[in-house]
Scaffold this active site. Structure first.
Site, PDB file in Angstrom:
ATOM      1  N   GLN A  43       0.880  -1.162   0.000  1.00 45.17           N
ATOM      2  CA  GLN A  43       0.000   0.000   0.000  1.00 45.17           C
ATOM      3  C   GLN A  43       0.913   1.206   0.000  1.00 45.17           C
ATOM      4  OE1 GLN A  43      -3.817  -0.677   1.362  1.00 45.17           O
ATOM      5  NE2 GLN A  43      -3.761   0.626  -0.438  1.00 45.17           N
ATOM      6  N   THR A  92      -0.523  -2.561   7.403  1.00 50.97           N
ATOM      7  CA  THR A  92      -0.331  -4.009   7.419  1.00 50.97           C
ATOM      8  C   THR A  92      -1.027  -4.629   6.211  1.00 50.97           C
ATOM      9  OG1 THR A  92       0.004  -3.904   9.794  1.00 50.97           O
ATOM     10  CG2 THR A  92      -0.552  -6.052   8.955  1.00 50.97           C
ATOM     11  N   HIS A  93      -1.143  -3.852   5.135  1.00 51.75           N
ATOM     12  CA  HIS A  93      -1.846  -4.324   3.950  1.00 51.75           C
ATOM     13  C   HIS A  93      -0.895  -4.990   2.960  1.00 51.75           C
ATOM     14  CE1 HIS A  93      -4.718  -0.787   5.034  1.00 51.75           C
ATOM     15  NE2 HIS A  93      -4.731  -1.753   5.923  1.00 51.75           N
ATOM     16  N   THR A  94      -0.260  -6.069   3.386  1.00 54.59           N
ATOM     17  CA  THR A  94       0.547  -6.852   2.457  1.00 54.59           C
ATOM     18  C   THR A  94      -0.405  -7.723   1.643  1.00 54.59           C
ATOM     19  OG1 THR A  94       0.850  -8.535   4.157  1.00 54.59           O
ATOM     20  CG2 THR A  94       2.572  -6.865   3.966  1.00 54.59           C
TER      21      THR A  94
END
Lengths: 252, 588
Positions: free
Chosen positions: B347, B514-516
């Site tokens: 992101q 934490t948008h992997t």
């Protein structure tokens, strides 16, 4: 719901993995593997409140180290006529208790080799725990001061000299024996600010001084009556996890 | 030697959002389901009660609710020329751990992706031509459309009770909602949250600038809500402890307050906590999963046989397990062949700080999904022709908290310590407001996940290795949308304004999101996707992989709504297609 461990005798233990996995146990509030079937009952001590720091002797620092750290935090956050400095706010006590606990031991972090602490662009790679870093750096600071200020310790030199030295650590102009001066400065500054603004339960932010200074009401948990009162000063004083002074009537 | 447990119909790896949804849906279909979770059991009253949930040091700074890197971590490098080093502590993202997964400590920003996001490559190619895209950009279509997913978005939002206002109701545009969103089949379950001062002021500035701001869709509920499972959530109290924290008020949508109270009471469901799945087992053909092997917290090894294996761990660890289990062909960046680890994305966030003289924002009065936004610079909602990049993000006033350890600061030039620092933070804490962008991260040939050659976990398994850096396209995008954000923020009247567009190289020390995403992506073609449009493995048809793992690239939104929708979509395919005729649901 039943604990798996109850029939452990019938099970074969994988030694290598066993030793490794047993290392988990200290990492969690709730200890052992559980089989959940049905809603687990409320368990009042399974997710405990913070371990409230109690006054008393230093738990990590030696007396000499503590004098130096108190002098350091009092320059990083100096006292002023309105608000206490780092020392009176308890920042050194906070750091002492943190270093004596899981944080100081790097508990839960990945600490397997190889360590390449020359790399600066892929996250922290130090093989040393925060407790080790403080111990080495404070010894290095002591040694530096002895040489640079005719046998005086950091706490004994004038404030202006203290500030100059902290600035030199920050810029990297002064290196400490066995440790990076800049690395120590950054760690100390981070921990000092944590101590100034964390809940007083952890030994710093004494009398909620950090919160009162900026206007943060602390551990309050309900602002529904204030959400649409725009651009107004919030009137209530801060509270901490363990309460607020005004909640406890004075005796006598 | 693992000891074999009695077989079950379904084994689920990970009991977060997707695991809970799949477990619920498949137990409803009468199947016996066992979920295996690496972390501990957690619930509101025991683990994050209002008496001590509001603890910035413990939960945010010391990562109390998160995966311990000692348990599992990954290594990182910017490019294939570097040696990857382990993430010894978390920085840029925070992988979850324990029952409820990331659903426990998310901010609860509950966005749908755009219609064009699901057909991204076809859409952009059609509008701008193939040559407009960077040569090494590997974006692709999802194999499903927004219309396919809409009923499942709806299901997830009604499970959560999401607070918002529809901007497109069955094709009818409505003033006050997001005019760019795809058509919704019905209104949000609950009305929008109330807005504090900052978002209100920013929205006014956005209207003056000719935009249509709308409230951010929130999983922190504006009012009490009883979901279709009969579970009731309470109203949000705007306490400002959402992301990194469990909600003590039962008002942030999480598996704990929407689905687990029903799921755990089912006789055909059980969960094992503090048990780490080591690998997915396959039979001698490699074409059929036979179950999983896990190690419990006493170090004992167990085999759980199952007819159906569902990977519902956090995105990174789904990919890790696929690689460790030898399922699917690992991606090779040199040849572009292989799919496991391919198309990792992230992101691209940025911010604008406004330092005001005459305003009091009371930043502590907030929620993780509060805020007013515009979507004019997201996805392909604007003409990219003149700009030379693709992608975008929502922009707006979504400051989520005023927690003091990390939010105290002064304008640029303020010293980081000493009397001047102290004076500056005291002066600026209440009167500073930060606006943000939430930008897309598209996929590239040289950005991928594989196994690290050097570092191992406590079980002796190779760690996952991430090779990632921002690309020129994303940095240009961030600069552009940060400038547009600043245009509006400037109208709020700050004395000093500072723009922070995302800059390279990627800094793993600084929290971003934490948008992997990606690494075992969905699609139409087994050469470029690990799972088909139903999240079913092309190689092992009784294995399904859920979560953001399936995103071929990430859009300019928070991923959880789409993660939840894909879980319902996959569950529907299993219930209504796979169970009737177990085997590949799509023939390549």
């Amino acid at each position: 719901m039943g604990k798996r461990a109850s029939t452990a005798a019938t099970r074969r233990r994988t030694l290598l993995a066993g030793a490794a996995a047993a290392g988990f146990l200290g990492l969690f509030t709730r200890g052992n593997a559980l089989e959940l079937q049905g809603m687990p009952a409320w368990d009042p001590l399974s997710g405990p409140p913070p371990d409230i720091v109690k006054p008393g002797p230093w738990q990590f620092f030696t007396a000499e180290e503590a004098v130096a750290v108190e002098a350091l935090v009092d320059r990083l956050i100096p006292p002023d006529p309105h608000w206490a400095g780092g020392k009176d706010a308890g920042c050194a006590v906070f750091i002492d208790r943190q270093l004596a606990g899981p944080y100081g031991r790097s508990e839960g972090l990945y600490m397997r080799p190889p360590f390449d602490d020359t790399a600066t662009d892929r996250g922290p790679q130090s093989p040393f725990t925060p407790a080790q870093r403080y111990r080495r750096s404070l010894a290095g600071l002591d040694k530096h001061c002895e040489g640079a200020y005719a046998g005086k310790s950091f706490a004994q030199i004038p404030d202006a000299e203290k500030d100059k030295l902290i600035g030199a650590l920050q810029s990297g102009a002064v290196a400490l024996e066995d440790s990076s001066g800049r690395g120590f400065f950054e760690l100390l500054l981070q921990n000092t600010k944590e101590g100034f603004f964390a809940d007083p339960a952890y030994g710093g932010n004494r009398d909620m001084v950090g919160w009162r200074m900026i206007g943060f009401p602390g551990a309050r948990y309900d602002y529904r009556d204030w959400i649409e009162r725009h651009n107004e000063t919030y009137p209530r004083p801060p509270v901490a996890i363990s309460g607020a002074p005004q909640w406890t009537p004075r005796q006598g | 030697m693992a000891r074999k447990l009695p077989a079950t119909d379904v084994v689920i790896v990970g009991l977060g959002w997707t695991g809970s949804i799949l477990a619920h849906e498949l137990t409803e279909a009468g199947l016996n389901v066992v979920a295996i979770e690496r972390g501990p059991w957690r619930d509101t009253s025991s683990d994050f009660p209002v008496t001590h949930a509001q603890d910035e040091l413990r939960y945010h700074i010391r990562h109390d609710l998160f995966l311990r890197p000692a348990q599992e971590t990954l290594t990182f490098r910017h490019n294939a020329r570097q040696t990857a080093l382990p993430m010894r502590t978390w920085g840029t993202f925070m992988p979850p751990n324990g029952v409820g997964g990331g659903g426990v400590h998310w901010n609860a920003e509950t966005w749908r992706f755009l219609e064009s996001d699901f057909v991204l490559r076809s859409h952009l190619t059609e509008r701008y031509g193939e040559k407009f895209l960077p040569e090494d950009m590997t974006i692709q279509d999802w194999g499903i459309t927004f219309a396919d997913l809409e009923p499942h978005y709806d299901k997830f939002e009604y499970l959560c009770g999401t607070s918002g206002y529809a901007g497109n109701l069955g094709g009818q545009k409505r003033q006050g909602g997001n005019p760019y969103e795809g058509p919704r089949s019905r209104e949000y379950p609950t009305p929008p949250q109330k807005q504090p001062f900052g978002p209100t002021l920013w929205a006014k500035a956005a209207v003056e600038s000719g935009f249509q701001p709308f409230p951010q869709p929130s999983g922190n509920l504006s009012q009490a809500y009883t979901n279709p499972l009969g579970v009731t959530l309470g109203p949000c109290t705007y306490c400002g402890y959402c992301e990194w924290f469990g909600c003590g008020n039962y008002s942030k949508a999480s598996p704990q307050v929407t689905i687990l109270p029903v799921l755990l009471r089912k006789e055909n469901f059980k969960a094992q906590t503090l048990c780490t799945v080591q690998r997915i087992n396959t039979d001698s053909t490699g074409k059929r999963a036979t179950g999983v092997t896990y190690i419990d917290s006493n170090g004992e090894e167990w085999e759980q046989p199952a007819d159906l294996v569902l990977l519902c761990a956090f995105q990174l660890f789904n990919v890790h397990l696929l690689l460790l289990s030898g399922i699917g062909t690992p991606y090779d960046p040199n040849t572009g062949q292989g799919v496991i680890g391919r198309n990792f994305s992230y992101q691209v966030t940025s911010s604008v700080d406004g330092f005001f003289e005459d305003k009091n924002f009371n930043p502590f009065i907030s929620s993780g999904a509060i805020g007013m936004c515009i979507d004019d610079f997201n996805g392909d909602n604007f003409d990219h022709g003149p700009h030379g990049f693709v992608g975008g993000g929502y922009i707006g006033a979504v400051q989520t908290n005023g927690r003091p350890i990390l939010s105290t600061r002064g304008p640029a030039g303020t010293p980081s310590w000493g009397a001047e620092w102290k004076k500056a933070v005291a002066q600026h804490y209440l009167s500073t407001y930060t606006t943000v962008t939430h930008g897309s991260s598209y996929s590239y040939r040289d950005v991928f996940l594989d196994l690290d050659p050097t570092y191992t976990d406590i079980f002796g398994r190779k760690l996952l290795r991430m090779t990632f850096d921002f690309h020129e396209n994303e940095l240009k995008m961030s600069q552009y949308i940060t400038d547009r954000l600043a245009d509006i923020t400037q109208k709020m009247g700050p004395k000093v304004m500072e723009k922070h567009p995302r800059k390279g190289p990627y800094d793993v020390n600084v929290y971003q999101t934490t948008h992997t995403c990606g690494g075992a992506v969905m699609g139409d073609d087994p050469k470029t996707s690990a799972v088909n449009r139903y999240l079913q493995s092309w190689d092992v048809p009784n294995l399904f992989v859920f979560g953001a793992t399936a995103f071929p690239q990430n859009a300019g939104y928070n991923p959880t709504d789409t993660v939840g929708a894909l879980a319902f979509w996959g569950a529907d395919a299993i219930r209504n297609q796979y169970l009737k005729n177990p085997g590949p649901l799509v023939h390549a």
